[in-house]
Motif scaffolding. Sequence first.
Motif, PDB file in Angstrom:
ATOM      1  N   GLY A   1      11.355  10.809  13.038  1.00 40.86           N
ATOM      2  CA  GLY A   1      10.015  11.366  12.938  1.00 40.86           C
ATOM      3  C   GLY A   1       9.534  11.611  11.523  1.00 40.86           C
ATOM      4  N   MET A   2       9.856  10.699  10.611  1.00 43.67           N
ATOM      5  CA  MET A   2       9.402  10.857   9.239  1.00 43.67           C
ATOM      6  C   MET A   2       7.875  10.825   9.166  1.00 43.67           C
ATOM      7  SD  MET A   2      12.178   8.538   7.112  1.00 43.67           S
ATOM      8  CE  MET A   2      11.032   8.381   5.744  1.00 43.67           C
ATOM      9  N   ASP A   3       7.314  11.713   8.349  1.00 42.85           N
ATOM     10  CA  ASP A   3       5.859  11.774   8.180  1.00 42.85           C
ATOM     11  C   ASP A   3       5.466  10.843   7.039  1.00 42.85           C
ATOM     12  OD1 ASP A   3       3.191  12.355   7.915  1.00 42.85           O
ATOM     13  OD2 ASP A   3       3.491  14.377   7.145  1.00 42.85           O
ATOM     14  N   MET A   4       4.807   9.741   7.384  1.00 42.13           N
ATOM     15  CA  MET A   4       4.413   8.743   6.386  1.00 42.13           C
ATOM     16  C   MET A   4       2.920   8.814   6.083  1.00 42.13           C
ATOM     17  SD  MET A   4       7.384   7.008   6.205  1.00 42.13           S
ATOM     18  CE  MET A   4       7.090   5.355   5.602  1.00 42.13           C
ATOM     19  N   ALA A   5       2.223   9.838   6.576  1.00 42.86           N
ATOM     20  CA  ALA A   5       0.752   9.791   6.607  1.00 42.86           C
ATOM     21  C   ALA A   5       0.057  10.716   5.622  1.00 42.86           C
ATOM     22  CB  ALA A   5       0.273  10.119   8.024  1.00 42.86           C
ATOM     23  N   ASP A   6       0.773  11.281   4.665  1.00 46.31           N
ATOM     24  CA  ASP A   6       0.144  12.204   3.719  1.00 46.31           C
ATOM     25  C   ASP A   6      -0.501  11.408   2.585  1.00 46.31           C
ATOM     26  OD1 ASP A   6      -0.519  14.134   1.825  1.00 46.31           O
ATOM     27  OD2 ASP A   6       1.171  15.418   2.368  1.00 46.31           O
ATOM     28  N   GLU A   7      -1.795  11.196   2.680  1.00 48.62           N
ATOM     29  CA  GLU A   7      -2.493  10.366   1.695  1.00 48.62           C
ATOM     30  C   GLU A   7      -2.568  11.029   0.325  1.00 48.62           C
ATOM     31  OE1 GLU A   7      -3.457   7.217   1.879  1.00 48.62           O
ATOM     32  OE2 GLU A   7      -2.476   7.209   3.839  1.00 48.62           O
ATOM     33  N   ASP A   8      -2.650  12.352   0.280  1.00 55.10           N
ATOM     34  CA  ASP A   8      -2.655  13.040  -1.011  1.00 55.10           C
ATOM     35  C   ASP A   8      -1.341  12.817  -1.747  1.00 55.10           C
ATOM     36  OD1 ASP A   8      -5.211  14.038  -0.658  1.00 55.10           O
ATOM     37  OD2 ASP A   8      -4.507  15.880   0.301  1.00 55.10           O
ATOM     38  N   TYR A   9      -0.241  12.888  -1.013  1.00 51.49           N
ATOM     39  CA  TYR A   9       1.070  12.659  -1.622  1.00 51.49           C
ATOM     40  C   TYR A   9       1.205  11.199  -2.056  1.00 51.49           C
ATOM     41  CZ  TYR A   9       6.140  13.364  -2.265  1.00 51.49           C
ATOM     42  OH  TYR A   9       7.407  13.475  -2.774  1.00 51.49           O
ATOM     43  N   ARG A  10       0.711  10.311  -1.228  1.00 52.56           N
ATOM     44  CA  ARG A  10       0.764   8.895  -1.581  1.00 52.56           C
ATOM     45  C   ARG A  10      -0.012   8.627  -2.876  1.00 52.56           C
ATOM     46  NH1 ARG A  10       1.830   4.043   1.216  1.00 52.56           N
ATOM     47  NH2 ARG A  10       0.797   2.254   0.250  1.00 52.56           N
ATOM     48  N   SER A  11      -1.170   9.267  -3.025  1.00 52.82           N
ATOM     49  CA  SER A  11      -1.967   9.099  -4.246  1.00 52.82           C
ATOM     50  C   SER A  11      -1.234   9.637  -5.462  1.00 52.82           C
ATOM     51  CB  SER A  11      -3.311   9.814  -4.090  1.00 52.82           C
ATOM     52  OG  SER A  11      -4.069   9.234  -3.043  1.00 52.82           O
ATOM     53  N   LEU A  12      -0.602  10.793  -5.314  1.00 53.84           N
ATOM     54  CA  LEU A  12       0.164  11.366  -6.416  1.00 53.84           C
ATOM     55  C   LEU A  12       1.318  10.447  -6.803  1.00 53.84           C
ATOM     56  CD1 LEU A  12       0.795  13.753  -8.320  1.00 53.84           C
ATOM     57  CD2 LEU A  12       2.182  14.716  -6.475  1.00 53.84           C
ATOM     58  N   LEU A  13       2.036   9.936  -5.818  1.00 53.61           N
ATOM     59  CA  LEU A  13       3.164   9.046  -6.104  1.00 53.61           C
ATOM     60  C   LEU A  13       2.703   7.735  -6.719  1.00 53.61           C
ATOM     61  CD1 LEU A  13       5.474   9.601  -2.995  1.00 53.61           C
ATOM     62  CD2 LEU A  13       5.771  10.485  -5.315  1.00 53.61           C
ATOM     63  N   SER A  14       1.496   7.311  -6.386  1.00 54.05           N
ATOM     64  CA  SER A  14       0.951   6.108  -6.997  1.00 54.05           C
ATOM     65  C   SER A  14       0.797   6.285  -8.505  1.00 54.05           C
ATOM     66  CB  SER A  14      -0.391   5.755  -6.357  1.00 54.05           C
ATOM     67  OG  SER A  14      -0.966   4.624  -6.984  1.00 54.05           O
ATOM     68  N   LEU A  15       0.355   7.473  -8.916  1.00 49.31           N
ATOM     69  CA  LEU A  15       0.228   7.766 -10.342  1.00 49.31           C
ATOM     70  C   LEU A  15       1.595   7.796 -11.016  1.00 49.31           C
ATOM     71  CD1 LEU A  15      -2.476  10.586 -10.204  1.00 49.31           C
ATOM     72  CD2 LEU A  15      -2.810   8.189 -10.842  1.00 49.31           C
TER      73      LEU A  15
ATOM     74  N   HIS B   1       5.689   4.873 -14.803  1.00 50.70           N
ATOM     75  CA  HIS B   1       7.079   4.576 -15.132  1.00 50.70           C
ATOM     76  C   HIS B   1       7.259   3.069 -15.271  1.00 50.70           C
ATOM     77  CE1 HIS B   1       7.595   8.699 -13.813  1.00 50.70           C
ATOM     78  NE2 HIS B   1       8.811   8.683 -14.309  1.00 50.70           N
ATOM     79  N   ARG B   2       7.658   2.648 -16.436  1.00 46.70           N
ATOM     80  CA  ARG B   2       7.777   1.218 -16.704  1.00 46.70           C
ATOM     81  C   ARG B   2       8.743   0.525 -15.761  1.00 46.70           C
ATOM     82  NH1 ARG B   2       7.951   0.594 -23.339  1.00 46.70           N
ATOM     83  NH2 ARG B   2       5.836   1.344 -23.744  1.00 46.70           N
ATOM     84  N   GLN B   3       9.843   1.215 -15.401  1.00 53.54           N
ATOM     85  CA  GLN B   3      10.842   0.556 -14.573  1.00 53.54           C
ATOM     86  C   GLN B   3      10.312   0.213 -13.191  1.00 53.54           C
ATOM     87  OE1 GLN B   3      11.013   3.655 -15.709  1.00 53.54           O
ATOM     88  NE2 GLN B   3      12.129   5.059 -14.365  1.00 53.54           N
ATOM     89  N   HIS B   4       9.155   0.826 -12.806  1.00 51.60           N
ATOM     90  CA  HIS B   4       8.592   0.552 -11.489  1.00 51.60           C
ATOM     91  C   HIS B   4       7.525  -0.546 -11.520  1.00 51.60           C
ATOM     92  CE1 HIS B   4      10.781   3.904 -10.079  1.00 51.60           C
ATOM     93  NE2 HIS B   4       9.999   4.838 -10.569  1.00 51.60           N
ATOM     94  N   GLN B   5       7.108  -0.981 -12.695  1.00 54.41           N
ATOM     95  CA  GLN B   5       5.927  -1.827 -12.777  1.00 54.41           C
ATOM     96  C   GLN B   5       6.092  -3.170 -12.058  1.00 54.41           C
ATOM     97  OE1 GLN B   5       4.705  -2.056 -16.859  1.00 54.41           O
ATOM     98  NE2 GLN B   5       3.962   0.050 -16.913  1.00 54.41           N
ATOM     99  N   SER B   6       7.306  -3.692 -12.038  1.00 54.01           N
ATOM    100  CA  SER B   6       7.516  -4.970 -11.371  1.00 54.01           C
ATOM    101  C   SER B   6       7.995  -4.785  -9.934  1.00 54.01           C
ATOM    102  CB  SER B   6       8.554  -5.797 -12.154  1.00 54.01           C
ATOM    103  OG  SER B   6       9.790  -5.110 -12.192  1.00 54.01           O
ATOM    104  N   ALA B   7       8.066  -3.535  -9.472  1.00 52.40           N
ATOM    105  CA  ALA B   7       8.559  -3.247  -8.131  1.00 52.40           C
ATOM    106  C   ALA B   7       7.403  -3.180  -7.141  1.00 52.40           C
ATOM    107  CB  ALA B   7       9.349  -1.945  -8.137  1.00 52.40           C
ATOM    108  N   ASN B   8       7.739  -2.925  -5.903  1.00 51.57           N
ATOM    109  CA  ASN B   8       6.764  -2.827  -4.827  1.00 51.57           C
ATOM    110  C   ASN B   8       6.476  -1.353  -4.571  1.00 51.57           C
ATOM    111  OD1 ASN B   8       5.922  -2.443  -2.001  1.00 51.57           O
ATOM    112  ND2 ASN B   8       6.157  -4.657  -1.840  1.00 51.57           N
ATOM    113  N   PHE B   9       5.217  -0.938  -4.705  1.00 47.48           N
ATOM    114  CA  PHE B   9       4.905   0.486  -4.538  1.00 47.48           C
ATOM    115  C   PHE B   9       5.234   0.973  -3.135  1.00 47.48           C
ATOM    116  CE2 PHE B   9       1.886   3.718  -3.014  1.00 47.48           C
ATOM    117  CZ  PHE B   9       2.359   4.794  -3.749  1.00 47.48           C
ATOM    118  N   ASP B  10       4.969   0.162  -2.114  1.00 45.35           N
ATOM    119  CA  ASP B  10       5.261   0.594  -0.747  1.00 45.35           C
ATOM    120  C   ASP B  10       6.739   0.917  -0.575  1.00 45.35           C
ATOM    121  OD1 ASP B  10       2.642   0.420   0.117  1.00 45.35           O
ATOM    122  OD2 ASP B  10       2.836  -1.681   0.707  1.00 45.35           O
TER     123      ASP B  10
END
Length: 268
Positions: free
Chosen positions: A181-195, A200-209
């Motif tokens: 039952g993981m909660d995947m629907a918090d759009e505010d948290y998703r926006s924060l994590l997007s920033l 972080h440079r090490q994430h730039q070539s990775a997949n955000f999802d």
Amino acid sequence: IFHYGKYSFLKFENGRNVGKSIKETEQGMRFILNDSVKGIQPKKSMHLDEIISRIYNKPVIYIGERHGNYEDHKIQLKVIMGLHEKGRKFAVGMEMFQRPFQKAINDYLNGEINEKQFLKSTEYFKRWQFDYNLYREIIEFAKAKNIPIVALNQWSEITKKVAKEGLDGLDFLEKREIPEGMDMADEDYRSLLSLVFKSHRQHQSANFDYFYESQLLWDETMAHTADEFLKKNSDFQMVVLAGVGHIMHGYGIPKRVFRLNGKDFVTL
């Protein structure tokens, strides 16, 4: 941000074009001096002893940290000591240890193994790596006062794999470690994590999802582990020590534990 008296003012860094008030020119920096200055007036500040007196009866107390900052860990210890002085019955949940190593933690707290064996058995220097002396006083105080320590974190092998391949990349046995039952629907948290992801440079070539799924797995595992302990030990409080990214705004662990058990909480 820099602080003056009871106000906090915004400060621009490294000449980056972060707003209309400042921009680069060939001759150097150009400031628009007639722009309004925005300030923040914080609420009344309190001494830590007063804070402890206000929050000591909360079922769950989250204390954020910047992992390498010694002063943050001294504050954590002070809160833990304050709760103990008030006669509270509580456990300390720690992001720094992973769930499969709970027995080694228990064995050390019970005096069945020494400190060297404890650190080797929990694979501390492989899995966390921050200077153990930052946490040693907290653990030794818990050991001396018979305060349980709960390993909250997920297998690092699993979170790293999800960051590279997503949850669908896990095999059958690995998927058994995923909380239900993981909660995947918090759009505010998703926006924060997007920033965070973009900064972080090490994430730039990775997949955000995949990065997002990995972070949620991290948070949900710690939340479920804390909730499991509280359900089995209904007369205990829980003090959770984790990085600020897992605690601030309540997005990471706090709201997820609340979703599971509805217990009141406070974040420091």
